[in-house]
Design a protein around this motif. Structure first.
Motif, PDB file in Angstrom:
ATOM      1  N   ILE A  36     -77.710 -38.389 -56.135  1.00 20.95           N
ATOM      2  CA  ILE A  36     -76.680 -37.503 -56.683  1.00 20.95           C
ATOM      3  C   ILE A  36     -77.303 -36.299 -57.382  1.00 20.95           C
ATOM      4  O   ILE A  36     -76.793 -35.177 -57.292  1.00 20.95           O
ATOM      5  CB  ILE A  36     -75.760 -38.289 -57.646  1.00 20.95           C
ATOM      6  N   ILE A  37     -78.410 -36.519 -58.079  1.00 21.05           N
ATOM      7  CA  ILE A  37     -79.087 -35.408 -58.753  1.00 21.05           C
ATOM      8  C   ILE A  37     -79.523 -34.354 -57.739  1.00 21.05           C
ATOM      9  O   ILE A  37     -79.329 -33.148 -57.936  1.00 21.05           O
ATOM     10  CB  ILE A  37     -80.304 -35.919 -59.561  1.00 21.05           C
ATOM     11  N   TYR A  38     -80.086 -34.801 -56.620  1.00 16.69           N
ATOM     12  CA  TYR A  38     -80.491 -33.861 -55.570  1.00 16.69           C
ATOM     13  C   TYR A  38     -79.282 -33.134 -54.992  1.00 16.69           C
ATOM     14  O   TYR A  38     -79.348 -31.934 -54.688  1.00 16.69           O
ATOM     15  CB  TYR A  38     -81.253 -34.589 -54.458  1.00 16.69           C
ATOM     16  N   MET A  39     -78.161 -33.846 -54.831  1.00 14.01           N
ATOM     17  CA  MET A  39     -76.939 -33.226 -54.306  1.00 14.01           C
ATOM     18  C   MET A  39     -76.432 -32.134 -55.237  1.00 14.01           C
ATOM     19  O   MET A  39     -76.047 -31.042 -54.808  1.00 14.01           O
ATOM     20  CB  MET A  39     -75.862 -34.295 -54.094  1.00 14.01           C
ATOM     21  N   LYS A 138     -67.867 -30.719 -59.254  1.00 12.99           N
ATOM     22  CA  LYS A 138     -67.162 -31.427 -60.321  1.00 12.99           C
ATOM     23  C   LYS A 138     -67.022 -32.909 -60.008  1.00 12.99           C
ATOM     24  O   LYS A 138     -67.253 -33.772 -60.869  1.00 12.99           O
ATOM     25  CB  LYS A 138     -65.793 -30.798 -60.546  1.00 12.99           C
ATOM     26  N   VAL A 139     -66.633 -33.217 -58.776  1.00 11.94           N
ATOM     27  CA  VAL A 139     -66.440 -34.614 -58.375  1.00 11.94           C
ATOM     28  C   VAL A 139     -67.756 -35.380 -58.462  1.00 11.94           C
ATOM     29  O   VAL A 139     -67.830 -36.478 -59.035  1.00 11.94           O
ATOM     30  CB  VAL A 139     -65.858 -34.693 -56.943  1.00 11.94           C
ATOM     31  N   ILE A 140     -68.823 -34.786 -57.907  1.00 11.53           N
ATOM     32  CA  ILE A 140     -70.131 -35.449 -57.924  1.00 11.53           C
ATOM     33  C   ILE A 140     -70.637 -35.615 -59.349  1.00 11.53           C
ATOM     34  O   ILE A 140     -71.245 -36.630 -59.708  1.00 11.53           O
ATOM     35  CB  ILE A 140     -71.138 -34.650 -57.067  1.00 11.53           C
ATOM     36  N   LEU A 141     -70.367 -34.625 -60.193  1.00 10.96           N
ATOM     37  CA  LEU A 141     -70.824 -34.676 -61.579  1.00 10.96           C
ATOM     38  C   LEU A 141     -70.143 -35.806 -62.348  1.00 10.96           C
ATOM     39  O   LEU A 141     -70.767 -36.502 -63.149  1.00 10.96           O
ATOM     40  CB  LEU A 141     -70.547 -33.339 -62.260  1.00 10.96           C
ATOM     41  N   VAL A 142     -68.868 -36.000 -62.111  1.00 12.51           N
ATOM     42  CA  VAL A 142     -68.144 -37.101 -62.764  1.00 12.51           C
ATOM     43  C   VAL A 142     -68.746 -38.442 -62.350  1.00 12.51           C
ATOM     44  O   VAL A 142     -68.955 -39.336 -63.181  1.00 12.51           O
ATOM     45  CB  VAL A 142     -66.641 -37.036 -62.423  1.00 12.51           C
ATOM     46  N   ILE A 143     -69.044 -38.584 -61.060  1.00 12.44           N
ATOM     47  CA  ILE A 143     -69.665 -39.819 -60.570  1.00 12.44           C
ATOM     48  C   ILE A 143     -71.025 -40.026 -61.228  1.00 12.44           C
ATOM     49  O   ILE A 143     -71.372 -41.132 -61.658  1.00 12.44           O
ATOM     50  CB  ILE A 143     -69.808 -39.780 -59.034  1.00 12.44           C
ATOM     51  N   LEU A 144     -71.802 -38.941 -61.330  1.00 12.44           N
ATOM     52  CA  LEU A 144     -73.115 -39.009 -61.979  1.00 12.44           C
ATOM     53  C   LEU A 144     -72.995 -39.532 -63.408  1.00 12.44           C
ATOM     54  O   LEU A 144     -73.731 -40.430 -63.826  1.00 12.44           O
ATOM     55  CB  LEU A 144     -73.761 -37.621 -61.982  1.00 12.44           C
ATOM     56  N   LEU A 145     -72.061 -38.997 -64.172  1.00 12.48           N
ATOM     57  CA  LEU A 145     -71.921 -39.388 -65.574  1.00 12.48           C
ATOM     58  C   LEU A 145     -71.451 -40.826 -65.728  1.00 12.48           C
ATOM     59  O   LEU A 145     -71.854 -41.520 -66.667  1.00 12.48           O
ATOM     60  CB  LEU A 145     -70.963 -38.429 -66.278  1.00 12.48           C
ATOM     61  N   LEU A 209     -77.392 -31.922 -65.457  1.00  9.38           N
ATOM     62  CA  LEU A 209     -76.082 -31.716 -66.076  1.00  9.38           C
ATOM     63  C   LEU A 209     -75.989 -30.370 -66.776  1.00  9.38           C
ATOM     64  O   LEU A 209     -74.979 -29.675 -66.657  1.00  9.38           O
ATOM     65  CB  LEU A 209     -75.783 -32.842 -67.068  1.00  9.38           C
ATOM     66  N   SER A 210     -77.040 -29.989 -67.498  1.00 13.02           N
ATOM     67  CA  SER A 210     -76.969 -28.764 -68.296  1.00 13.02           C
ATOM     68  C   SER A 210     -76.707 -27.537 -67.433  1.00 13.02           C
ATOM     69  O   SER A 210     -75.887 -26.681 -67.775  1.00 13.02           O
ATOM     70  CB  SER A 210     -78.264 -28.566 -69.092  1.00 13.02           C
ATOM     71  N   GLY A 211     -77.396 -27.448 -66.297  1.00 16.37           N
ATOM     72  CA  GLY A 211     -77.203 -26.301 -65.417  1.00 16.37           C
ATOM     73  C   GLY A 211     -75.791 -26.193 -64.892  1.00 16.37           C
ATOM     74  O   GLY A 211     -75.206 -25.102 -64.842  1.00 16.37           O
ATOM     75  N   VAL A 212     -75.206 -27.334 -64.534  1.00 11.32           N
ATOM     76  CA  VAL A 212     -73.840 -27.326 -63.999  1.00 11.32           C
ATOM     77  C   VAL A 212     -72.827 -26.975 -65.076  1.00 11.32           C
ATOM     78  O   VAL A 212     -71.903 -26.184 -64.851  1.00 11.32           O
ATOM     79  CB  VAL A 212     -73.501 -28.694 -63.379  1.00 11.32           C
ATOM     80  N   LEU A 213     -72.975 -27.536 -66.269  1.00  6.34           N
ATOM     81  CA  LEU A 213     -72.037 -27.252 -67.359  1.00  6.34           C
ATOM     82  C   LEU A 213     -72.080 -25.776 -67.743  1.00  6.34           C
ATOM     83  O   LEU A 213     -71.040 -25.153 -67.985  1.00  6.34           O
ATOM     84  CB  LEU A 213     -72.347 -28.118 -68.581  1.00  6.34           C
ATOM     85  N   MET A 214     -73.282 -25.208 -67.813  1.00  6.44           N
ATOM     86  CA  MET A 214     -73.392 -23.798 -68.174  1.00  6.44           C
ATOM     87  C   MET A 214     -72.901 -22.900 -67.046  1.00  6.44           C
ATOM     88  O   MET A 214     -72.331 -21.835 -67.302  1.00  6.44           O
ATOM     89  CB  MET A 214     -74.846 -23.459 -68.531  1.00  6.44           C
TER      90      MET A 214
END
Length: 302
Positions: A36-39, A138-145, A209-214
């Protein structure tokens, strides 16, 4: 803004409610997190490629990244050195081991950058599917968290352990406050709002996470600067730990940031002995919880 709140609190809480003890499931969670991190980084690269007139932003991106890193990581090291001098952490029964190859770990980190570069190259191809890039992220990030929350709970960290581990709490406070101070200094030099500079400095090494949130809050240029700042933290920690761990254990622990619980934990344990493990996990746990909440607050409510 609502997505920022959702990202900061709900998925981590949902995941933290799930405790796994089966080793096969835990291995599956770890493998899934890596994929997921690579995605996510691939999608970040795609979004970066969509910036109009990117060439004009490139020099700004490089300069801003180096400046932000110098301010945040530099102050982290300075304050952690002071902490090591004032409150030296000694170990009379150090069962340390020879450290793994630094080159091997650096190459592992650079593979992460390759995912971003690949996404950027592919993103230059005009495809209609890129219009769904934001939603997919967004969807992938929620799964990651959610998976990160499960991973945290599965480490058997209790509130009592966190409260009683003074070393982990102390390094967390020093890293957080000195990084935020560095963000304030960087914001003045880069002529950015103070809250943006502080938010960019509050990734603590959690680059995925930080890069996506910013990016979500401030756009892909700021998001990329934040990501690069955090990946540089991890690389520098890997390079510096072997040289610092014997004399400056608190500094070695603190510069790892949120990665002290996972990626850099083996280096800390091998170089500093098993006594490094509890504070490293506590620091990583606290920064993992603090980071999305703090970044969301600074972006939307400061």
């Amino acid at each position: 803004m609502l997505f920022g709140i959702l990202i900061a609190l709900v998925p981590l809480f949902v995941g933290y409610c799930v405790k796994l003890t089966n080793k096969s499931w835990l291995s599956f969670i770890n493998l899934s997190l890596s994929i997921i991190i690579y995605m996510i980084l691939f999608l970040m690269g795609v979004e970066l490629a969509q910036i109009n007139d990117l060439a004009s932003h490139l020099s700004t991106l490089i300069f801003s990244t180096l400046l932000l890193f110098a301010c945040t990581f530099g102050l982290n090291v300075l304050f952690l050195f002071m902490l090591d001098i004032i409150l030296p952490w000694r170990n009379s029964n150090n069962n340390s081991e020879p450290l793994a190859s630094r080159l091997k770990m650096i190459l592992e980190s650079l593979k992460i950058c390759f995912a971003l570069i690949l996404g950027f190259v592919v993103g230059l191809i005009p495809l209609t599917v890129w219009q769904y890039n934001g939603l997919a992220t967004k969807v992938i990030l929620v799964i990651l968290l959610i998976l990160v929350g499960i991973q945290l709970r599965s480490n058997n960290i209790t509130i009592k352990q966190i409260i009683l581990n003074k070393i982990g709490i102390t390094t967390t406070l020093v890293v957080t406050l000195s990084a935020l101070l560095g963000g304030v200094i960087a914001s003045f030099i880069l002529a950015l709002p103070i809250n943006v500079g502080m938010a960019m400095s509050s990734g603590f090494g959690w680059y995925s996470l930080s890069g996506v949130l910013m990016t979500e809050a401030q756009g892909p240029v700021i998001g990329s600067i934040t990501f690069l700042n955090d990946i540089m933290r991890e690389l520098c920690a890997i390079i510096l730990i072997p040289s610092l761990i014997n004399r400056f254990k608190l500094t070695s622990l603190g510069i790892c940031g949120a990665t002290s619980m996972d990626f850099t934990l083996p280096m800390l344990q091998k170089g500093g002995g098993f006594m490094m493990v509890p504070p490293a996990i506590v620091q990583g746990f606290l920064l993992t919880i603090i980071m999305p909440v703090l970044m969301t607050f600074l972006n939307y409510y400061f």
